[in-house]
Design a protein around this motif. Sequence first.
Motif, mmCIF file in Angstrom:
data_model
loop_
_atom_site.group_PDB
_atom_site.id
_atom_site.type_symbol
_atom_site.label_atom_id
_atom_site.label_comp_id
_atom_site.label_asym_id
_atom_site.label_seq_id
_atom_site.Cartn_x
_atom_site.Cartn_y
_atom_site.Cartn_z
ATOM 1 N N VAL A 13 -23.532 21.087 -14.267
ATOM 2 C CA VAL A 13 -22.775 22.055 -15.117
ATOM 3 C C VAL A 13 -21.151 21.705 -14.834
ATOM 4 O O VAL A 13 -21.102 20.722 -13.987
ATOM 5 N N LYS A 14 -20.587 22.280 -15.752
ATOM 6 C CA LYS A 14 -19.042 21.936 -15.504
ATOM 7 C C LYS A 14 -18.338 23.372 -15.433
ATOM 8 O O LYS A 14 -18.936 24.510 -15.950
ATOM 9 N N GLU A 15 -17.172 23.541 -14.969
ATOM 10 C CA GLU A 15 -16.419 24.574 -15.152
ATOM 11 C C GLU A 15 -16.293 25.357 -16.368
ATOM 12 O O GLU A 15 -16.004 24.685 -17.321
ATOM 13 N N GLY A 16 -16.518 26.710 -16.372
ATOM 14 C CA GLY A 16 -16.502 27.384 -17.509
ATOM 15 C C GLY A 16 -17.929 27.602 -18.119
ATOM 16 O O GLY A 16 -18.046 28.643 -19.358
ATOM 17 N N ASP A 17 -18.939 26.782 -17.740
ATOM 18 C CA ASP A 17 -20.191 27.008 -18.228
ATOM 19 C C ASP A 17 -20.671 28.475 -17.837
ATOM 20 O O ASP A 17 -20.640 28.790 -16.408
ATOM 21 N N SER A 18 -21.675 28.864 -18.658
ATOM 22 C CA SER A 18 -22.325 30.052 -18.181
ATOM 23 C C SER A 18 -24.051 29.788 -17.702
ATOM 24 O O SER A 18 -24.442 28.829 -18.233
ATOM 25 N N VAL A 19 -24.412 30.391 -16.495
ATOM 26 C CA VAL A 19 -25.439 29.994 -15.943
ATOM 27 C C VAL A 19 -26.402 31.392 -15.627
ATOM 28 O O VAL A 19 -25.693 32.393 -15.764
ATOM 29 N N SER A 20 -27.442 31.161 -15.836
ATOM 30 C CA SER A 20 -28.425 32.341 -15.630
ATOM 31 C C SER A 20 -29.246 31.801 -14.235
ATOM 32 O O SER A 20 -29.414 30.543 -13.831
ATOM 33 N N GLY A 27 -31.941 30.597 -11.945
ATOM 34 C CA GLY A 27 -33.069 29.448 -12.288
ATOM 35 C C GLY A 27 -32.537 28.191 -13.014
ATOM 36 O O GLY A 27 -33.249 27.381 -12.618
ATOM 37 N N ASP A 28 -31.140 28.339 -13.383
ATOM 38 C CA ASP A 28 -30.560 27.309 -14.275
ATOM 39 C C ASP A 28 -30.458 26.046 -13.241
ATOM 40 O O ASP A 28 -29.835 26.518 -12.103
ATOM 41 N N LEU A 29 -30.385 24.873 -13.576
ATOM 42 C CA LEU A 29 -30.238 23.733 -12.561
ATOM 43 C C LEU A 29 -28.615 23.555 -12.335
ATOM 44 O O LEU A 29 -28.049 23.520 -13.593
ATOM 45 N N LEU A 30 -28.268 23.565 -11.235
ATOM 46 C CA LEU A 30 -26.631 23.250 -11.098
ATOM 47 C C LEU A 30 -26.489 22.006 -10.613
ATOM 48 O O LEU A 30 -25.280 21.520 -11.286
ATOM 49 N N ALA A 31 -27.063 21.210 -9.681
ATOM 50 C CA ALA A 31 -26.652 19.959 -9.395
ATOM 51 C C ALA A 31 -27.760 19.133 -8.772
ATOM 52 O O ALA A 31 -28.827 19.772 -8.560
ATOM 53 N N GLU A 32 -27.432 17.975 -8.479
ATOM 54 C CA GLU A 32 -28.414 17.140 -7.811
ATOM 55 C C GLU A 32 -27.885 16.878 -6.736
ATOM 56 O O GLU A 32 -26.566 16.237 -6.264
ATOM 57 N N ILE A 33 -29.005 16.926 -5.324
ATOM 58 C CA ILE A 33 -28.413 16.665 -3.959
ATOM 59 C C ILE A 33 -29.148 15.740 -3.455
ATOM 60 O O ILE A 33 -30.665 15.922 -3.486
ATOM 61 N N GLU A 34 -28.673 14.635 -2.910
ATOM 62 C CA GLU A 34 -29.388 13.730 -2.045
ATOM 63 C C GLU A 34 -29.427 14.137 -0.586
ATOM 64 O O GLU A 34 -28.464 14.242 0.153
ATOM 65 N N THR A 35 -30.799 14.336 -0.101
ATOM 66 C CA THR A 35 -30.971 14.843 1.220
ATOM 67 C C THR A 35 -31.428 13.585 2.243
ATOM 68 O O THR A 35 -31.138 12.636 1.630
ATOM 69 N N ASP A 36 -31.815 13.958 3.394
ATOM 70 C CA ASP A 36 -32.109 13.013 4.254
ATOM 71 C C ASP A 36 -33.671 12.416 3.968
ATOM 72 O O ASP A 36 -34.342 11.644 4.378
ATOM 73 N N LYS A 37 -34.316 12.915 2.898
ATOM 74 C CA LYS A 37 -35.647 12.659 2.449
ATOM 75 C C LYS A 37 -35.623 12.289 0.957
ATOM 76 O O LYS A 37 -36.489 11.307 0.691
ATOM 77 N N ALA A 38 -35.118 12.956 0.133
ATOM 78 C CA ALA A 38 -35.118 12.585 -1.193
ATOM 79 C C ALA A 38 -33.960 13.009 -1.957
ATOM 80 O O ALA A 38 -32.990 13.737 -1.499
ATOM 81 N N GLU A 55 -27.718 31.736 -0.947
ATOM 82 C CA GLU A 55 -28.712 30.557 -0.591
ATOM 83 C C GLU A 55 -28.949 30.158 -1.901
ATOM 84 O O GLU A 55 -29.985 30.679 -2.806
ATOM 85 N N VAL A 56 -29.149 28.691 -2.088
ATOM 86 C CA VAL A 56 -29.406 28.263 -3.135
ATOM 87 C C VAL A 56 -30.926 27.815 -2.932
ATOM 88 O O VAL A 56 -31.330 27.103 -2.110
ATOM 89 N N GLY A 57 -31.723 27.986 -3.893
ATOM 90 C CA GLY A 57 -33.039 27.594 -4.311
ATOM 91 C C GLY A 57 -33.096 26.181 -4.420
ATOM 92 O O GLY A 57 -32.320 25.590 -5.014
ATOM 93 N N SER A 58 -34.476 25.608 -4.043
ATOM 94 C CA SER A 58 -34.588 24.135 -4.382
ATOM 95 C C SER A 58 -35.773 23.694 -5.023
ATOM 96 O O SER A 58 -36.803 24.593 -4.900
ATOM 97 N N LYS A 59 -35.940 22.654 -5.809
ATOM 98 C CA LYS A 59 -37.159 22.272 -6.401
ATOM 99 C C LYS A 59 -37.058 20.824 -6.548
ATOM 100 O O LYS A 59 -35.878 20.501 -6.997
ATOM 101 N N PRO A 60 -37.924 20.151 -6.518
ATOM 102 C CA PRO A 60 -38.141 18.454 -6.820
ATOM 103 C C PRO A 60 -37.850 18.170 -8.154
ATOM 104 O O PRO A 60 -38.367 18.884 -9.200
#
Length: 425
Positions: free
Chosen positions: A24-31, A33-44, A104-109
């Motif tokens: 997303v970018k600044e100014g975007d409307s989100v609801s 369940g909308d995806l916000l970003a991708e995060i690289e963790t220690d596993k995936a 708290e942000v939910g996560s899904k693969p």
Amino acid sequence: MPIELKMPALSPTMEEGTLSRWLVKEGDSVSSGDLLAEIETDKATMEFEAIDDGIVTKLLVAAGTDGVKVGTVIAMIQGEDEDAAPAPKSTAPAAAREASKTVEVGSKPIETPITISKADVQKQSSGDERIIASPLAKRIAVNKGLDLTSVKGSGPNGRIVKADVEAFAGGVSAPSAVHNSPPLPLPAPHAAIDTDIPHEVIKLSNMRKTIARRLTESKQQVPHIYLTVDVRLDALLKLRGELNASLEARGIKLSVNDMLIKALALALVQVPKCNVSFAGDNMLQYARADISVAVSVPTGLITPIITDAANKSLSKISTEVGELAARAKEGKLQPHEYQGGTASISNMGMMGIKQFDAVINPPQGMILAVGAGEKRPYIVDDALAIATVMSATGSFDHRAIDGADGAMFMKVFKELVEKPLGLVA
């Protein structure tokens, strides 16, 4: 009131991550369940989603930033019906940030979206506003037909998160319940190496950093005891050949490792004193054998789990191992596919390693290290013969498992492999 989006802990071992890219970018409307970003963790690499509706007013952490600590405010969202307020600087004191609403942000693969309608999710909390759970936790509860009122939350302020729902469904305590003792102080940072030898500086991945930290903690905190047995493989290899001939039409080919996974799981069932985790003043006695299988990936090592392996057929184990290993190498495992497990197996026999001692993967109580099967002189029916023999070494957490119990486990494992018809009974 502005909503702070904080760097989520997407796995029990995650302390920091890389914010790979914003969706997303600044100014975007989100609801929600909308995806916000991708995060690289220690596993995936994981995606994370919005909890509330609103407008993204500020992205506080740039895409590509490494070492973002869990709990760091990474973005601000303003409710669509509120006047925009200036976003705080990311360097604001922690006490001031806590005054704002924490989400708290939910996560899904990636590539595995959950398709549950909002109406279904809302049924979990309708009529009871006291249930505090992440949307992802609610969706999983709907999928599994679980009542969230019976689930104890381990998140902030008792919030029910994904790990709580999955642990409740599986009848195993949530990962956070195992770590009752306070963490040890972090070791001092390593001094830079001053060398005139030609070299290349290679930046550690998040996975490699976590492997280094967890293995160091395991060797420092867990008193290991090692027990080795030599196992004759001839009967198992003969049975494997017969089974593969019958499974060829189904496109299934059993490996020796598939059969050893089943033997390990059955041995844990027969010797339950080794199917445990040390938890401070308590010990967890597991009701099933979930086997973590060590898989080498380009960035390090990951251990996808074969759940309830003792009660699965060899063909099912083989299929699952293949699918999990493939997704592990692509970095697409779901958290529940590599978090947990009651014991591990590490097989380096295919690389010609005769014997080795593996490091326990806490909070598990043991790991089995498997070497190569090789032709050796062996006493068969009181006569010297040539047999295919494999050395297997069990590493046991001596705080939870006595030497006698570990020895009994290794004896049972040896018997299961040398009389392999029990693996298909």
